[in-house]
Design a protein around this motif. Sequence first.
Motif, short mmCIF file in Angstrom:
data_model
loop_
_atom_site.label_atom_id
_atom_site.label_comp_id
_atom_site.label_asym_id
_atom_site.label_seq_id
_atom_site.Cartn_x
_atom_site.Cartn_y
_atom_site.Cartn_z
N ALA A 15 0.85 -1.18 0.00
CA ALA A 15 0.00 0.00 0.00
C ALA A 15 0.88 1.22 0.00
CB ALA A 15 -0.90 0.01 1.23
N VAL A 81 -6.00 -3.35 3.42
CA VAL A 81 -5.36 -2.06 3.14
C VAL A 81 -5.66 -1.09 4.27
CG1 VAL A 81 -5.68 0.01 1.70
CG2 VAL A 81 -5.21 -2.19 0.63
N SER A 88 -5.49 8.08 -1.55
CA SER A 88 -4.35 7.16 -1.53
C SER A 88 -4.58 6.05 -2.55
CB SER A 88 -4.12 6.57 -0.14
OG SER A 88 -5.27 5.89 0.32
N HIS A 90 -3.36 2.03 -3.82
CA HIS A 90 -2.88 0.78 -3.23
C HIS A 90 -2.86 -0.32 -4.28
CE1 HIS A 90 -3.79 2.67 0.73
NE2 HIS A 90 -4.77 3.21 0.04
N SER A 92 -3.27 -4.48 -4.00
CA SER A 92 -3.56 -5.61 -3.11
C SER A 92 -3.38 -6.92 -3.87
CB SER A 92 -4.99 -5.50 -2.57
OG SER A 92 -5.35 -6.66 -1.85
#
Length: 228
Positions: A15, A81, A88, A90, A92
């Motif tokens: 992340a 996360v 933001s 991320h 995964s």
Amino acid sequence: MRYLIRATGTAILIAAAACGPSELPASPGGDPAEETIARIVCRVDGSTELLTPRVTVRPDGLHASVRNLAGEPVSVGGLAVDAEEGMSEHVSMIPPGQVDVACWPYSQHGGRKPENVPMTVTDPDGYWVSPGQLECVGRTSTEEVRDYFVEAEGEVGDPVAIARRRLNGLQAGDVLRRTGYPEAIHAGVEVVRDGRTVALLGFIPAQGGGWLLGTQGACTGSGIRWKP
């Protein structure tokens, strides 16, 4: 000063929070069936708004963009996360399938779990390779988690080739394959013998490039050991 990097298992996500615009990016193609970014809004009251009920993974995993309006950091359940306030992004490494997504503000972690919102994660190109589980005769196995200093030197190359080069005890018919997503920041390698998984390796990226062995597990009777 030196710091320890601890590998606590074959990691399933990375992340990277980043400052960005005040609103979520638009869908790349406009077609929900072609969404390649999960777009999630964590509302002021901590509830979850999912703008992409169906998302397609990329070669390195599931990409997600989170707009956190909750006024504090949140955990995003289903994606494993954590998101700071604001925008933001991320990546995964959850597998394809049905996922229950939920924003969960830190201050509420001790209370009732939030309401989930279902999301379908698709993999039409077949990027994901599911890792097996150790299938040991007598259910005996050894497992190890390794620690490294930040400056530890990684080994360059394909994780499968590294495993083949660095493992003692491999037999002629053993099949080695990479698991997870092919371009993920972490890599898994599985050793299959006579149709059974007898060893599992988890590689982590070294700070200066290349791979470090983070976790390893092997059936005791397989004879498979990592060369020092």
